[in-house]
Design a protein around this motif. Structure first.
Motif, PDB file in Angstrom:
ATOM      1  N   LYS A 171     -31.469  66.111  17.219  1.00 17.10           N
ATOM      2  CA  LYS A 171     -31.021  67.183  18.124  1.00 17.10           C
ATOM      3  C   LYS A 171     -29.724  66.863  18.879  1.00 17.10           C
ATOM      4  CE  LYS A 171     -35.826  68.514  18.739  1.00 17.10           C
ATOM      5  NZ  LYS A 171     -36.977  68.587  19.668  1.00 17.10           N
ATOM      6  N   GLY A 172     -28.715  66.456  18.125  1.00  7.34           N
ATOM      7  CA  GLY A 172     -27.405  66.229  18.721  1.00  7.34           C
ATOM      8  C   GLY A 172     -27.197  64.850  19.306  1.00  7.34           C
ATOM      9  N   ARG A 173     -28.251  64.031  19.339  1.00  4.57           N
ATOM     10  CA  ARG A 173     -28.113  62.679  19.880  1.00  4.57           C
ATOM     11  C   ARG A 173     -27.425  61.763  18.875  1.00  4.57           C
ATOM     12  NH1 ARG A 173     -33.426  63.994  21.163  1.00  4.57           N
ATOM     13  NH2 ARG A 173     -34.201  62.688  19.452  1.00  4.57           N
ATOM     14  N   LEU A 174     -26.668  60.797  19.373  1.00  2.00           N
ATOM     15  CA  LEU A 174     -26.008  59.826  18.504  1.00  2.00           C
ATOM     16  C   LEU A 174     -27.035  58.879  17.894  1.00  2.00           C
ATOM     17  CD1 LEU A 174     -22.915  58.933  20.723  1.00  2.00           C
ATOM     18  CD2 LEU A 174     -22.847  60.104  18.513  1.00  2.00           C
ATOM     19  N   VAL A 175     -26.908  58.643  16.591  1.00  2.00           N
ATOM     20  CA  VAL A 175     -27.799  57.730  15.875  1.00  2.00           C
ATOM     21  C   VAL A 175     -26.945  56.647  15.235  1.00  2.00           C
ATOM     22  CG1 VAL A 175     -29.657  57.528  14.198  1.00  2.00           C
ATOM     23  CG2 VAL A 175     -29.285  59.706  15.359  1.00  2.00           C
ATOM     24  N   SER A 176     -27.330  55.411  15.379  1.00  2.00           N
ATOM     25  CA  SER A 176     -26.520  54.306  14.864  1.00  2.00           C
ATOM     26  C   SER A 176     -26.534  54.263  13.341  1.00  2.00           C
ATOM     27  CB  SER A 176     -27.023  52.974  15.417  1.00  2.00           C
ATOM     28  OG  SER A 176     -28.281  52.646  14.853  1.00  2.00           O
ATOM     29  N   ARG A 177     -25.441  53.790  12.810  1.00  2.00           N
ATOM     30  CA  ARG A 177     -25.339  53.624  11.354  1.00  2.00           C
ATOM     31  C   ARG A 177     -26.436  52.698  10.849  1.00  2.00           C
ATOM     32  NH1 ARG A 177     -20.126  51.408  10.591  1.00  2.00           N
ATOM     33  NH2 ARG A 177     -19.328  53.547  10.646  1.00  2.00           N
ATOM     34  N   ALA A 178     -26.704  51.626  11.600  1.00  2.00           N
ATOM     35  CA  ALA A 178     -27.718  50.659  11.181  1.00  2.00           C
ATOM     36  C   ALA A 178     -29.092  51.305  11.069  1.00  2.00           C
ATOM     37  CB  ALA A 178     -27.760  49.500  12.174  1.00  2.00           C
ATOM     38  N   ARG A 179     -29.400  52.190  12.020  1.00  2.00           N
ATOM     39  CA  ARG A 179     -30.711  52.843  11.988  1.00  2.00           C
ATOM     40  C   ARG A 179     -30.806  53.818  10.825  1.00  2.00           C
ATOM     41  NH1 ARG A 179     -33.650  56.368  16.820  1.00  2.00           N
ATOM     42  NH2 ARG A 179     -35.530  56.845  15.615  1.00  2.00           N
ATOM     43  N   ILE A 180     -29.727  54.560  10.558  1.00  2.00           N
ATOM     44  CA  ILE A 180     -29.729  55.494   9.430  1.00  2.00           C
ATOM     45  C   ILE A 180     -29.941  54.744   8.120  1.00  2.00           C
ATOM     46  CG2 ILE A 180     -28.359  57.164   8.121  1.00  2.00           C
ATOM     47  CD1 ILE A 180     -26.939  57.892  10.735  1.00  2.00           C
ATOM     48  N   ILE A 181     -29.236  53.624   7.977  1.00  2.00           N
ATOM     49  CA  ILE A 181     -29.382  52.825   6.751  1.00  2.00           C
ATOM     50  C   ILE A 181     -30.806  52.313   6.614  1.00  2.00           C
ATOM     51  CG2 ILE A 181     -28.733  50.620   5.693  1.00  2.00           C
ATOM     52  CD1 ILE A 181     -25.868  51.148   6.656  1.00  2.00           C
ATOM     53  N   GLU A 182     -31.387  51.855   7.729  1.00  2.00           N
ATOM     54  CA  GLU A 182     -32.756  51.339   7.692  1.00  2.00           C
ATOM     55  C   GLU A 182     -33.755  52.414   7.305  1.00  2.00           C
ATOM     56  OE1 GLU A 182     -36.039  49.238  10.694  1.00  2.00           O
ATOM     57  OE2 GLU A 182     -33.973  49.606  11.353  1.00  2.00           O
ATOM     58  N   ASP A 183     -33.552  53.627   7.810  1.00  2.00           N
ATOM     59  CA  ASP A 183     -34.505  54.709   7.548  1.00  2.00           C
ATOM     60  C   ASP A 183     -34.290  55.407   6.213  1.00  2.00           C
ATOM     61  OD1 ASP A 183     -35.816  54.290   9.927  1.00  2.00           O
ATOM     62  OD2 ASP A 183     -34.753  55.861  11.026  1.00  2.00           O
ATOM     63  N   MET A 184     -33.019  55.538   5.796  1.00  2.00           N
ATOM     64  CA  MET A 184     -32.727  56.342   4.608  1.00  2.00           C
ATOM     65  C   MET A 184     -32.353  55.544   3.358  1.00  2.00           C
ATOM     66  SD  MET A 184     -30.616  59.678   6.030  1.00  2.00           S
ATOM     67  CE  MET A 184     -30.137  60.037   4.330  1.00  2.00           C
ATOM     68  N   PHE A 185     -31.854  54.318   3.541  1.00  2.00           N
ATOM     69  CA  PHE A 185     -31.358  53.549   2.392  1.00  2.00           C
ATOM     70  C   PHE A 185     -31.944  52.141   2.364  1.00  2.00           C
ATOM     71  CE2 PHE A 185     -28.092  56.501   3.880  1.00  2.00           C
ATOM     72  CZ  PHE A 185     -27.811  57.220   2.724  1.00  2.00           C
ATOM     73  N   ASP A 187     -34.023  50.810   0.508  1.00  2.00           N
ATOM     74  CA  ASP A 187     -34.411  50.287  -0.800  1.00  2.00           C
ATOM     75  C   ASP A 187     -33.229  49.713  -1.579  1.00  2.00           C
ATOM     76  OD1 ASP A 187     -33.149  52.706  -1.095  1.00  2.00           O
ATOM     77  OD2 ASP A 187     -34.454  53.420  -2.717  1.00  2.00           O
ATOM     78  N   MET A 188     -32.080  49.500  -0.924  1.00  2.00           N
ATOM     79  CA  MET A 188     -30.905  48.965  -1.628  1.00  2.00           C
ATOM     80  C   MET A 188     -30.215  47.910  -0.769  1.00  2.00           C
ATOM     81  SD  MET A 188     -28.223  52.201  -1.344  1.00  2.00           S
ATOM     82  CE  MET A 188     -29.300  53.281  -2.294  1.00  2.00           C
ATOM     83  N   PRO A 189     -29.412  47.053  -1.386  1.00  2.00           N
ATOM     84  CA  PRO A 189     -28.672  46.026  -0.637  1.00  2.00           C
ATOM     85  C   PRO A 189     -27.785  46.665   0.427  1.00  2.00           C
ATOM     86  CG  PRO A 189     -28.565  45.584  -2.989  1.00  2.00           C
ATOM     87  CD  PRO A 189     -29.193  46.937  -2.834  1.00  2.00           C
ATOM     88  N   LEU A 190     -27.560  45.928   1.530  1.00  2.00           N
ATOM     89  CA  LEU A 190     -26.833  46.463   2.668  1.00  2.00           C
ATOM     90  C   LEU A 190     -25.458  46.991   2.285  1.00  2.00           C
ATOM     91  CD1 LEU A 190     -26.579  46.979   5.694  1.00  2.00           C
ATOM     92  CD2 LEU A 190     -25.794  44.612   5.971  1.00  2.00           C
ATOM     93  N   LYS A 191     -24.714  46.249   1.486  1.00  2.00           N
ATOM     94  CA  LYS A 191     -23.362  46.689   1.109  1.00  2.00           C
ATOM     95  C   LYS A 191     -23.418  48.004   0.348  1.00  2.00           C
ATOM     96  CE  LYS A 191     -18.947  45.782   1.178  1.00  2.00           C
ATOM     97  NZ  LYS A 191     -18.204  45.690   2.473  1.00  2.00           N
ATOM     98  N   ASN A 192     -24.325  48.095  -0.584  1.00  2.00           N
ATOM     99  CA  ASN A 192     -24.478  49.335  -1.347  1.00  2.00           C
ATOM    100  C   ASN A 192     -24.922  50.491  -0.444  1.00  2.00           C
ATOM    101  OD1 ASN A 192     -23.867  47.770  -3.510  1.00  2.00           O
ATOM    102  ND2 ASN A 192     -25.893  47.850  -4.465  1.00  2.00           N
ATOM    103  N   ALA A 193     -25.803  50.184   0.489  1.00  2.00           N
ATOM    104  CA  ALA A 193     -26.303  51.210   1.407  1.00  2.00           C
ATOM    105  C   ALA A 193     -25.178  51.753   2.276  1.00  2.00           C
ATOM    106  CB  ALA A 193     -27.410  50.630   2.275  1.00  2.00           C
ATOM    107  N   GLU A 194     -24.306  50.868   2.766  1.00  2.00           N
ATOM    108  CA  GLU A 194     -23.182  51.308   3.597  1.00  2.00           C
ATOM    109  C   GLU A 194     -22.252  52.231   2.810  1.00  2.00           C
ATOM    110  OE1 GLU A 194     -21.510  47.632   4.869  1.00  2.00           O
ATOM    111  OE2 GLU A 194     -22.715  47.573   6.727  1.00  2.00           O
TER     112      GLU A 194
END
Length: 377
Positions: A171-185, A187-194
């Motif tokens: 709802k418009g709140r800022l979400v960290s890139r790290a959290r998005i990667i943890e929740d959505m990606f 299942d893949m290596p960090l570099k690939n996820a970024e």
């Protein structure tokens, strides 16, 4: 475009009025619960579109439409009904469209816009106002995005759709890139996820840019947020309405019926995002509690027909809830429908055993026996 609503359920009048009210070119000039009064009005008024229920008490919508067509009146007729089997007879009386209940905002909007488009070829161009809302996002019962003209928009990728939904529930709140990667990606290596996240953000921003909403997707250093000022979201409308209608009584019952119509199913439909499970359950419980309150108000008012329609929808999603089955049985008992009451209890008993291996609680069993005894007296 002048529109008339014909439906014997008073609650449907408010639902349709609220849905139609989202199209500026629509003017509702009459609403009727009986075909006789509607016919008298139509013979003396110029109307462009009639939206009517087929299952009317004294005269069906199909029977009503026949003489109307024979009188050479040119208004378009859209039938609304709970029964799919009437579709072919409906078009025998030259129906403009046929919509199955519960009526979906997007489905009705599409029909109205098509009617407006046909009228524009005769009366001149019709320009739709899209200055305030540019994107419609429906996530209750599915996951679709539409432009201001209610045309379905194709997602660039499934991940861009997921990211949209993910940022939406924040709802418009800022979400960290790290959290998005943890929740959505996760299942893949960090570099690939970024890299995948950057690509997904680009695809989503490109889609939004098509509607002048590129800046709605904010990025601030390592954070993202979705600005919702120009996005109409059914989920947010439902939650806000739920908070506003704390008590469902005679004053708020029509407003509550319109709000219930927004809930077409679980949040994000059959897209099982693991990060959304808690929100899916929260909205499910919210809808269940709200509909139960609404049905109690309907039963207090004596409107068992509408209560049963809502309880049928509710049990289709959550058929093992005790309070829901008690309300359903009470509604059938108030209609003196002993056969349907017994059938509903038997179905509940069988489903409960198949799903959980248990029998109904003493509370449900006792209430069922009480209702049967009252019907037998």
């Amino acid at each position: 475009m002048k529109v008339v609503i014909i439906d014997n359920e008073k609650g449907m009048h408010l639902i349709m009025k609220r849905m139609l009210g989202k199209v500026n070119e629509v003017e509702i000039v009459g609403s009727f619960q009986e075909t006789s009064t509607a016919y008298s009005f139509l013979t003396n008024q110029d109307v462009d579109l009639i939206i009517m229920d087929i299952n009317m008490p004294k005269e069906s919508g199909l029977e009503f439409a026949g003489p109307l067509r024979e009188s050479s009146r040119q208004m378009k007729i859209v039938f609304v009904t709970s029964h799919k089997e009437y579709s072919l007879p409906a078009f025998d009386v030259f129906a403009f469209d046929y919509i199955v209940k519960p009526v979906n905002q997007a489905r009705l909007h599409r029909t109205v816009l098509r009617a407006l488009s046909e009228m524009s070829s005769v009366k001149g161009s019709v320009e739709l106002d899209s200055s305030s809302i540019r994107v419609l996002f429906n996530c209750l019962g599915g996951m679709e995005i539409r432009n201001a003209k209610n045309e379905l928009v194709k997602w660039k990728t499934s991940k861009s759709a997921e990211l949209f939904g993910y940022l939406l529930i924040h709802k418009g709140r800022l979400v960290s890139r790290a959290r998005i990667i943890e929740d959505m990606f996760d299942d893949m290596p960090l570099k690939n996820a970024e890299t995948y996240l950057y690509t997904t953000v680009y695809q989503l921003r490109k889609l939004l840019d098509t509607y002048g909403l590129k800046d709605s997707l904010h990025s601030d250093s390592n954070y993202y947020a979705l600005e919702l000022n120009h996005i109409d979201v059914d989920m947010l409308q439902f939650e806000e309405g739920y908070k506003q209608i704390a008590v469902v009584d005679d004053i708020h019952i029509e407003q509550a019926l319109a709000l219930e119509q927004l809930y077409a199913g679980d949040l994000f439909g059959d897209r099982a995002f693991h990060w959304a499970w808690s929100e899916v359950e929260r909205f499910r419980l919210m809808y269940t509690a709200f509909t139960q309150r609404l049905c109690r108000a309907l039963l207090n008012r004596g409107d068992t027909q509408t209560a049963i329609r809502l309880l049928t929808k509710l049990t289709a999603h959550y058929e093992l809830d005790e309070e829901t089955i008690k309300l359903f049985m009470k509604s059938l008992a108030l209609q003196n429908n002993k056969v349907a009451l017994m059938r509903q209890y038997l179905h509940y008993t069988e489903t409960l055993y198949q799903e959980l291996g248990i029998s109904p609680s003493p509370i449900v069993t006792g209430y069922y026996s009480q209702l049967l005894a009252e019907l037998d007296t």
